[in-house]
Structures are given as structure tokens and as C-alpha cells.
Design a protein around this motif. Structure first.
Motif, PDB file in Angstrom:
ATOM      1  N   THR A 218       0.831  -1.210   0.000  1.00  7.91           N
ATOM      2  CA  THR A 218       0.000   0.000   0.000  1.00  7.91           C
ATOM      3  C   THR A 218       0.865   1.260   0.000  1.00  7.91           C
ATOM      4  O   THR A 218       0.536   2.250  -0.657  1.00  7.91           O
ATOM      5  CB  THR A 218      -0.935   0.008   1.217  1.00  7.91           C
ATOM      6  OG1 THR A 218      -0.162  -0.192   2.412  1.00  7.91           O
ATOM      7  CG2 THR A 218      -1.974  -1.102   1.101  1.00  7.91           C
ATOM      8  N   THR A 219       1.979   1.222   0.731  1.00  8.03           N
ATOM      9  CA  THR A 219       2.851   2.406   0.774  1.00  8.03           C
ATOM     10  C   THR A 219       3.464   2.688  -0.583  1.00  8.03           C
ATOM     11  O   THR A 219       3.556   3.842  -1.015  1.00  8.03           O
ATOM     12  CB  THR A 219       3.957   2.197   1.822  1.00  8.03           C
ATOM     13  OG1 THR A 219       3.368   1.873   3.079  1.00  8.03           O
ATOM     14  CG2 THR A 219       4.805   3.451   1.965  1.00  8.03           C
TER      15      THR A 219
ATOM     16  N   ALA B  78       0.872   4.428  -3.321  1.00  8.04           N
ATOM     17  CA  ALA B  78       0.096   5.579  -2.860  1.00  8.04           C
ATOM     18  C   ALA B  78       0.464   6.816  -3.669  1.00  8.04           C
ATOM     19  O   ALA B  78       1.590   6.963  -4.135  1.00  8.04           O
ATOM     20  CB  ALA B  78       0.340   5.829  -1.375  1.00  8.04           C
TER      21      ALA B  78
ATOM     22  N   GLY C   1      -1.403  10.635  -0.466  1.00  7.37           N
ATOM     23  CA  GLY C   1      -1.597   9.498   0.423  1.00  7.37           C
ATOM     24  C   GLY C   1      -2.706   8.561   0.012  1.00  7.37           C
ATOM     25  O   GLY C   1      -2.838   7.461   0.589  1.00  7.37           O
ATOM     26  N   ARG C   2      -3.528   8.921  -0.985  1.00  3.11           N
ATOM     27  CA  ARG C   2      -4.592   8.022  -1.438  1.00  3.11           C
ATOM     28  C   ARG C   2      -3.979   6.846  -2.182  1.00  3.11           C
ATOM     29  O   ARG C   2      -2.968   6.985  -2.867  1.00  3.11           O
ATOM     30  CB  ARG C   2      -5.563   8.769  -2.372  1.00  3.11           C
ATOM     31  CG  ARG C   2      -6.214   9.994  -1.775  1.00  3.11           C
ATOM     32  CD  ARG C   2      -7.061   9.693  -0.564  1.00  3.11           C
ATOM     33  NE  ARG C   2      -8.162   8.772  -0.847  1.00  3.11           N
ATOM     34  CZ  ARG C   2      -9.026   8.325   0.048  1.00  3.11           C
ATOM     35  NH1 ARG C   2      -8.907   8.711   1.322  1.00  3.11           N
ATOM     36  NH2 ARG C   2      -9.986   7.501  -0.283  1.00  3.11           N
ATOM     37  N   LEU C   3      -4.613   5.685  -2.067  1.00  3.44           N
ATOM     38  CA  LEU C   3      -4.088   4.479  -2.677  1.00  3.44           C
ATOM     39  C   LEU C   3      -4.480   4.411  -4.149  1.00  3.44           C
ATOM     40  O   LEU C   3      -5.629   4.705  -4.521  1.00  3.44           O
ATOM     41  CB  LEU C   3      -4.626   3.231  -1.956  1.00  3.44           C
ATOM     42  CG  LEU C   3      -4.311   3.121  -0.465  1.00  3.44           C
ATOM     43  CD1 LEU C   3      -4.798   1.779   0.088  1.00  3.44           C
ATOM     44  CD2 LEU C   3      -2.825   3.291  -0.199  1.00  3.44           C
TER      45      LEU C   3
ATOM     46  N   LEU D 204      -2.501   3.194   8.155  1.00  2.00           N
ATOM     47  CA  LEU D 204      -3.528   3.674   7.240  1.00  2.00           C
ATOM     48  C   LEU D 204      -4.533   4.498   8.033  1.00  2.00           C
ATOM     49  O   LEU D 204      -4.942   4.105   9.137  1.00  2.00           O
ATOM     50  CB  LEU D 204      -4.244   2.505   6.556  1.00  2.00           C
ATOM     51  CG  LEU D 204      -3.417   1.631   5.600  1.00  2.00           C
ATOM     52  CD1 LEU D 204      -4.280   0.498   5.056  1.00  2.00           C
ATOM     53  CD2 LEU D 204      -2.848   2.454   4.453  1.00  2.00           C
TER      54      LEU D 204
ATOM     55  N   GLN E  71      -6.288   5.472   2.594  1.00  2.00           N
ATOM     56  CA  GLN E  71      -5.463   6.678   2.721  1.00  2.00           C
ATOM     57  C   GLN E  71      -4.351   6.384   3.708  1.00  2.00           C
ATOM     58  O   GLN E  71      -4.582   5.853   4.792  1.00  2.00           O
ATOM     59  CB  GLN E  71      -6.332   7.836   3.234  1.00  2.00           C
ATOM     60  CG  GLN E  71      -5.562   9.039   3.744  1.00  2.00           C
ATOM     61  CD  GLN E  71      -5.129   9.964   2.634  1.00  2.00           C
ATOM     62  OE1 GLN E  71      -5.910  10.243   1.727  1.00  2.00           O
ATOM     63  NE2 GLN E  71      -3.901  10.428   2.692  1.00  2.00           N
ATOM     64  N   LEU E  72      -3.097   6.705   3.320  1.00  2.00           N
ATOM     65  CA  LEU E  72      -1.988   6.578   4.265  1.00  2.00           C
ATOM     66  C   LEU E  72      -2.163   7.565   5.397  1.00  2.00           C
ATOM     67  O   LEU E  72      -2.618   8.693   5.197  1.00  2.00           O
ATOM     68  CB  LEU E  72      -0.651   6.831   3.568  1.00  2.00           C
ATOM     69  CG  LEU E  72      -0.127   5.792   2.578  1.00  2.00           C
ATOM     70  CD1 LEU E  72       1.222   6.247   2.038  1.00  2.00           C
ATOM     71  CD2 LEU E  72      -0.011   4.422   3.217  1.00  2.00           C
TER      72      LEU E  72
ATOM     73  N   GLY F 174       5.615   7.283   1.164  1.00  2.00           N
ATOM     74  CA  GLY F 174       4.703   6.981   0.073  1.00  2.00           C
ATOM     75  C   GLY F 174       5.390   6.927  -1.283  1.00  2.00           C
ATOM     76  O   GLY F 174       6.430   7.545  -1.510  1.00  2.00           O
TER      77      GLY F 174
END
Length: 548
Positions: free
Chosen positions: A476-477, A480, A484-486, A523, A536-537, A545
Motif C-alpha cells: 500500500t505504501t 500511494a 496518500g490516497r491508494l 492507514l 489513505q496513508l 509513500g
């Protein structure tokens, strides 16, 4: 008179050249280097300690030659340009004339100007150093070339029956002229005194005397337009046309030197200077027809783009963005490095010898340690930090599959500590194999540190995270956006099946593991509605990210 002039021309000798090189000694993976010098009396030297040790020895060797040259009187005034003897190939493409090496060029082929000077050149890769006697024009036209000393002009016999003007006594000689004639200390473009400049000069060089005070200039002279200048080790010609181009080049040189004196960098200012330099050098190349100026313009254009990317990575803003485009974040990875991180994740997913999450996590971390040379240093503490109690079993499975080789036993690896790491080998990443990654050693180290920060996050460890949880945090990181949105904007999140495949989990279990990352503060939010993983991170994870 014509016979006498021709005789003097024939008496001139080719300028001397000393070339010092560093080359790999044996297999590149060994890291040994060989130092060689073009002078027959200098024997080759070998250094198993690597390129850093070899560079220090090469610089010391260059200094020894320079000290001997100074003891011998410095550059010779009767030497003709060594660069000209090479067809001026040091700063322009070599002409295909078929002329033998070392022979004087044909008349009119090149145009050398100025007295003989002693120069030193070092390439940017730190693999070649060259000392040469050249003319001032070739020295100014060679990028990265530094003038150390100017030869004394050969004395001309006075005409018979005429009175000679008395010579200026030594006490009245301009100290700046005497320092330039006798000293062999490199002159920097900003003319500032710096510890680095003093450290690189020879121990035998005499200190430069303090210049005497200048006479007061009339007000009209102080307002006179500056006629010449220097930029990128090149002298701007006094007669360069158009006049606006000449003034821009002179001003740019002054502004670059002023920037070097700053205590704090300003990347936006530096990028602007590089952009102006690219335009000015491109116009200069059009006017003069010098292809080396075109190459310098291209380098300046790339430098401007790289500087803008560095600024964007430091501030977390897209190139050309403004403060309202998103939060200002100090990023660990550049966009290019983040793309390399995703390449490594895809490679591990496709080449892991076993599909279990514990094996895949170990393969990922060991790949990042060994990506450049096929070998990397690992300790038992590293393995237990990644895999807790499963570490020894996972290492044994990788050895049985032939993916990993150890110099000793698994027990020795598990007992190793940071002061005595073990060099493990990944055969598929050795240099003789096809190279899956194209990044350099700096990017490799940065990616390894990035993955270590994610996997060893303190709050994730406190939640008793499994290997699958850590893989999901990495995935996920890396995928992103800057905010920060995936996922990409057009994708609205990540494909659930791809995330589950990388983490070695069924798709219906991704929501549970994403919830653990939310609880750990990695997250800020996550949901798995439909076939997408959206989220979102958290703010503390934004520096890591991937900036899709």
C-alpha cells in the motif's frame, strides 16, 4: 626573418601528458581496482580495498607528478599544445583525418591561442586524471579542466642596435602576476578561500602573497560595462555577438558563483539558473558552431529537470505545483526511486521460490540487500526482526530451493550481530546473470532503508503483525499517490486480487489485515467494497509513500 621564425617553430616540442587511470582488477564483483600511469617509470598498483582506496592513491600519485613538475620549473614556454596534438579531441570530436597520433595538426585545422599552461583534468566518474601542457584556449574549452600554472614566455632576442627598456624590479612586480607565474595551486572560479582548495594544493607550493591595494577608480570606470567573464570553466569571448548573449553568459557565471557562496541551498533558484544556462549555451552553440557547447546546453537542461524533481521530492509537491496542491512532506524516496521499489515488488512476486508470506518477505528484504552485486550483508537480528520465530526455518527453505547460499551454517547466520554480519549470496542476482534491476548503489541503499522502515515500524510491531501484514503495508505504501490516497487517480484504489496475490492471502482476508494497519496508525482509513482496496496513508506514513 622567415627562416628564423621557421626554425623557432621546428624547435618547439609536444606538450607533455601524464594520464592516471583506475580500472577494475579481475571480476567486478570482487571490487579490486588497478592504478596505471602513462609514464613508463610508474609501475601499476593494485588495491583490493575498492574504488575509494584506489581514488585516494590516484590523487596522491597525481600530486607527486605535479610536485616533480614544479621542481623542474613548471610548464615549458616552448611546448606546443598537447590537446592540439590529439586533434583537440579532449573538447571536440576527433576529426577523421587519418593523421597519426602525436603528429602536429595541419595548418588551419585548429586554432590554439595563448601561452602554454599546466592543466589537470579529472573525469566525473573518478576513473581518469590527466595532467597536460596545453594552450589557454584549449584549457578553457575543456569541461572540468583546471589551470594550475602559466609558462613563462620564452625570451626574445632584442634587435641589434636598439636600447632595451629596463626590466621591472622584483620589488615592484605585481604580486598577483608573480603568484600566477610561480604557483601551482588550482584557481577556483569563485576565487574564494576554502579548506578544500587548500587541501588539494601541493605541500611544496608557496603561499600566494597578499595583493596590494588597488588605485582609486574614477566613477565612470566603475559604471563601465563588464566586457568578459567565465562560466563552466569557459571564458566568454570579448567579441561574442549578439551583445545580449555575451552579457547573459557573464551574468550567469557571476550568479552561479554567488550561489556557491550560499549557506543554504535554494533548489528553485538553482533550477532557474540551469534553465537560463541551457538557453544561453544553446544560442552560443548556434552562433559559434561549437558542438561541445550544444552538449553543455543539454547537460544544463537535464540538470534543471533533476533539480526540479529534487525540489518536488523534498516538498512533496508535483513539478510545477503550488502550495495548495497537497501537504508539504519530506520524502524518503524520489519518484524514480519509488518506481524502482515497485519494480522490485513485482520481481519478488514473480520469482519467490515459495508462495508463503514469510518466504516472500524474506526474499524481498534479501533481494534489496543483494540487488547490485548478488551479495549482501545480513545479521541474525535482521532476520528475527523481519520474521520473528520463523526466521531459521525460512532460511533453510531458501537454501534447499537453491535461491540462497551461505558461507557457513544457518546457526552461524542466526548468531551473527551487527559488528560481524554474514555476506549471503543470491545466485540469480550475481553480475554474470541477466540484470533484473537497472538502479545504482545509492538507489539500492535507499530502497533497502525504505523497506526496513516499513517492516520494522514500532506501532505495527506492537500489533503483533504477521508477515502478510508487513507485506500489505509495503504494497500500500509503494502504491500511494502524493496525497496518500491508494492507487492511481483513474483507478480509484488498488485491485484487490493483485494486493492479495502479493501478500499471499485470499482476497476476502485483505479487509481484516487492512484493519490491523488502520489500528496501528499506518492507514488512516481502508475499505474493500467491490473489487478495490481503497484507503489513505496516515500522516506519519506519508514520507514513505510511492508518489504515483
Amino acid at each position: 626573418m622567415a627562416v628564423e621564425a621557421g626554425t623557432r617553430q621546428e624547435e618547439r616540442v609536444v606538450g607533455r601528458v601524464w594520464t592516471v587511470r583506475l580500472d577494475p582488477d579481475g571480476r567486478p564483483s570482487v571490487g579490486a581496482v588497478r592504478l596505471s600511469c602513462s609514464r613508463p617509470a610508474c609501475a601499476d598498483q593494485r588495491f583490493p580495498g575498492g574504488a575509494a582506496v584506489g581514488r585516494k592513491a590516484a590523487i596522491d600519485h597525481v600530486k607527486e607528478h605535479l610536485a616533480r613538475i614544479r621542481e623542474g620549473g613548471g610548464p615549458r614556454g616552448d611546448a606546443w599544445c598537447a590537446c592540439r596534438a590529439a586533434g583537440c579531441a579532449w573538447h571536440t570530436p576527433a576529426p577523421a583525418t587519418g593523421r597519426p597520433s602525436g603528429a602536429p595538426p595541419t595548418a588551419g585545422a585548429v586554432r590554439c591561442e595563448g601561452p602554454a599552461v599546466l592543466t589537470v583534468y579529472a573525469d566525473r566518474a573518478g576513473r581518469l586524471w590527466r595532467i597536460a601542457e596545453t594552450c589557454t584556449r584549449c584549457a578553457a574549452a575543456t569541461p572540468g579542466c583546471r589551470v594550475l600554472n602559466t609558462a613563462r614566455r620564452p625570451a626574445r632576442p632584442a634587435p641589434t642596435g636598439t636600447d632595451q627598456a629596463p626590466q621591472k624590479p622584483d620589488a615592484e612586480e605585481d604580486p598577483a602576476d608573480r603568484a600566477g607565474r610561480d604557483g601551482l595551486t588550482a584557481a577556483f572560479s569563485d576565487r574564494g578561500s576554502s579548506p578544500a582548495a587548500g587541501a588539494s594544493s601541493y605541500a611544496a607550493a608557496s603561499p600566494a602573497p597578499v595583493p596590494r591595494a588597488r588605485a582609486a577608480q574614477p566613477a565612470s570606470a566603475s559604471r563601465r560595462t563588464k566586457r568578459w567573464g567565465k562560466i563552466a570553466q569557459r571564458i566568454v569571448p570579448r567579441d561574442l555577438e549578439p551583445d545580449a548573449l555575451r552579457l547573459e553568459l557573464i551574468k550567469l557565471g557571476d550568479e552561479f558563483r554567488a550561489y556557491q557562496q550560499r549557506t543554504e541551498p535554494d533548489l528553485t533558484v538553482l533550477a532557474t539558473l540551469h534553465e537560463r544556462k541551457a538557453r544561453a549555451f544553446g544560442q552560443w552553440a548556434d552562433v559559434s558552431g561549437d558542438i561541445s557547447l550544444r552538449h553543455e546546453a543539454e547537460r544544463a537542461e537535464k540538470a534543471a529537470q533533476t533539480t526540479l524533481e529534487m525540489h518536488a521530492n523534498r516538498t512533496g509537491q508535483p513539478i510545477g505545483g503550488t502550495a495548495g496542491d497537497g501537504p508539504v512532506v519530506e520524502r524518503l524516496l524520489t519518484r524514480t526511486q519509488a518506481a524502482s521499489a515497485r519494480t522490485v515488488l513485482d520481481y519478488v512476486a514473480a520469482n519467490s521460490p515459495h508462495p508463503e508470506a514469510e518466504v516472500r518477505l524474506a526474499v524481498l528484504m534479501l533481494t534489496l540487500r543483494s540487488a547490485r552485486a548478488g551479495t549482501g550483508n545480513v545479521t541474525g537480528q535482521d532476520l528475527t526482526g523481519w520474521l520473528q520465530g520463523d526466521a531459521e526455518q525460512v532460511v533453510e527453505r531458501l537454501i534447499e530451493a537453491g535461491w540462497l547460499r551461505l558461507p557457513g551454517t544457518v546457526a552461524e547466520l542466526m548468531d551473527s550481530r551487527p559488528e560481524g554480519p554474514i555476506a549471503v549470496t543470491v545466485p540469480t542476482l550475481l553480475p554474470e546473470q541477466s540484470r533484473p534491476f537497472a538502479f545504482g548503489k545509492t538507489t539500492r541503499a535507499r530502497l533497502s532503508g525504505w523497506a526496513q522502515k516499513v517492516v520494522s515500524d514500532r506501532k505495527i510491531r506492537k500489533k503483533k503483525a504477521t508477515a502478510a501484514d508487513r507485506l500489505l503495508a509495503l504494497y500500500t505504501t509503494a502504491h500511494a499517490r502524493p496525497d496518500g490516497r491508494l492507487g492511481h487517480v483513474e483507478d480509484d484504489g488498488l485491485r484487490l486480487d493483485q494486493a492479495a496475490e502479493f501478500c499471499a492471502l485470499p482476497p476476502d482476508q485483505i479487509a481484516e489485515h487492512a484493519g490491523l494497519l488502520v489500528a496501528a496508525g499506518w492507514l488512516a482509513e481502508a475499505d474493500t467494497i467491490g473489487d478495490r482496496l481503497r484507503g489513505q496513508l496516515a500522516e506519519r506514513a506519508l514520507p514513505l509513500g510511492g508518489m504515483l
